[in-house]
Design a protein around this motif. Structure first.
Motif, short mmCIF file in Angstrom:
data_model
loop_
_atom_site.label_atom_id
_atom_site.label_comp_id
_atom_site.label_asym_id
_atom_site.label_seq_id
_atom_site.Cartn_x
_atom_site.Cartn_y
_atom_site.Cartn_z
N GLY A 37 0.81 -1.21 0.00
CA GLY A 37 0.00 0.00 0.00
C GLY A 37 0.85 1.26 0.00
O GLY A 37 0.58 2.21 -0.74
N LEU A 38 1.90 1.27 0.81
CA LEU A 38 2.78 2.43 0.86
C LEU A 38 3.55 2.58 -0.45
O LEU A 38 3.71 3.70 -0.96
CB LEU A 38 3.74 2.30 2.04
CG LEU A 38 4.56 3.52 2.39
CD1 LEU A 38 3.66 4.70 2.72
CD2 LEU A 38 5.48 3.22 3.56
N LEU A 42 3.45 5.81 -3.10
CA LEU A 42 4.64 6.50 -3.56
C LEU A 42 4.79 6.38 -5.08
O LEU A 42 5.25 7.32 -5.73
CB LEU A 42 5.87 5.94 -2.85
CG LEU A 42 5.91 6.20 -1.34
CD1 LEU A 42 7.11 5.51 -0.72
CD2 LEU A 42 5.91 7.66 -1.02
N ALA A 43 4.40 5.26 -5.65
CA ALA A 43 4.47 5.09 -7.10
C ALA A 43 3.50 6.03 -7.82
O ALA A 43 3.82 6.58 -8.87
CB ALA A 43 4.17 3.65 -7.48
N VAL A 44 2.32 6.20 -7.24
CA VAL A 44 1.35 7.13 -7.84
C VAL A 44 1.92 8.54 -7.86
O VAL A 44 1.80 9.25 -8.86
CB VAL A 44 0.01 7.09 -7.06
CG1 VAL A 44 -0.86 8.28 -7.40
CG2 VAL A 44 -0.72 5.80 -7.34
N TYR A 60 -3.46 10.99 6.69
CA TYR A 60 -4.67 10.25 6.33
C TYR A 60 -4.43 9.33 5.13
O TYR A 60 -4.87 8.18 5.14
CB TYR A 60 -5.81 11.22 6.03
CG TYR A 60 -6.12 12.12 7.19
CD1 TYR A 60 -6.61 11.59 8.38
CD2 TYR A 60 -5.92 13.49 7.12
CE1 TYR A 60 -6.88 12.40 9.46
CE2 TYR A 60 -6.19 14.31 8.18
CZ TYR A 60 -6.68 13.76 9.36
OH TYR A 60 -6.93 14.56 10.43
N THR A 61 -3.74 9.82 4.12
CA THR A 61 -3.50 8.99 2.95
C THR A 61 -2.50 7.87 3.26
O THR A 61 -2.66 6.75 2.78
CB THR A 61 -3.00 9.82 1.76
OG1 THR A 61 -1.82 10.52 2.15
CG2 THR A 61 -4.06 10.79 1.29
N VAL A 62 -1.49 8.18 4.07
CA VAL A 62 -0.53 7.15 4.44
C VAL A 62 -1.21 6.09 5.31
O VAL A 62 -1.01 4.88 5.10
CB VAL A 62 0.69 7.76 5.16
CG1 VAL A 62 1.58 6.69 5.75
CG2 VAL A 62 1.47 8.63 4.20
N LEU A 68 -5.22 -0.34 4.49
CA LEU A 68 -6.10 -0.97 3.51
C LEU A 68 -5.38 -1.41 2.24
O LEU A 68 -5.97 -2.10 1.41
CB LEU A 68 -7.24 -0.01 3.16
CG LEU A 68 -8.10 0.40 4.35
CD1 LEU A 68 -9.10 1.44 3.92
CD2 LEU A 68 -8.80 -0.79 4.97
N GLY A 69 -4.15 -0.99 2.04
CA GLY A 69 -3.35 -1.48 0.93
C GLY A 69 -3.66 -0.81 -0.40
O GLY A 69 -4.09 0.34 -0.48
N ILE A 70 -3.44 -1.58 -1.46
CA ILE A 70 -3.59 -1.07 -2.82
C ILE A 70 -5.03 -0.62 -3.13
O ILE A 70 -5.21 0.39 -3.81
CB ILE A 70 -3.08 -2.12 -3.82
CG1 ILE A 70 -1.57 -2.30 -3.64
CG2 ILE A 70 -3.37 -1.71 -5.26
CD1 ILE A 70 -0.96 -3.41 -4.45
N PRO A 71 -6.07 -1.32 -2.65
CA PRO A 71 -7.43 -0.83 -2.94
C PRO A 71 -7.69 0.58 -2.41
O PRO A 71 -8.45 1.34 -3.02
CB PRO A 71 -8.33 -1.85 -2.26
CG PRO A 71 -7.54 -3.10 -2.25
CD PRO A 71 -6.12 -2.65 -2.05
#
Length: 83
Positions: A37-38, A42-44, A60-62, A68-71
């Motif tokens: 998820g992290l 960072l890739a986005v 909040y986003t981290v 919750l991971g990738i979803p």
């Protein structure tokens, strides 16, 4: 109706946890999911230079990405595009 939606969301969130416990590798799966998820968050942001779509890096986003991971990253991207 409101409580039915809350109950359904809680049940959906429990399914991966139950699966991880049954497999016997709960902590390993938890850390891998948090790392994925992290990394996706960072890739986005790294690819945001090419696409023009970025997500703000804040608590909040981290937290959403780690818990919750990738979803969560995909959901935040969709909300960012729509809103």
């Amino acid at each position: 109706m409101k409580y039915a939606v809350i109950a359904a969301v809680c049940l959906v969130m429990l399914i991966p946890i139950i699966t991880m416990i049954k497999k016997g590798s709960f902590l390993k799966s938890l850390f891998i999911s948090a790392f994925q998820g992290l990394a996706s968050l960072l890739a986005v942001n790294a690819l945001g230079l090419l696409t023009g779509i970025t997500l703000a890096i804040n608590w909040y986003t981290v937290a959403a990405s780690v818990c919750l991971g990738i979803p969560a990253c995909i959901s935040m991207l969709i909300l960012d595009i729509i809103l």
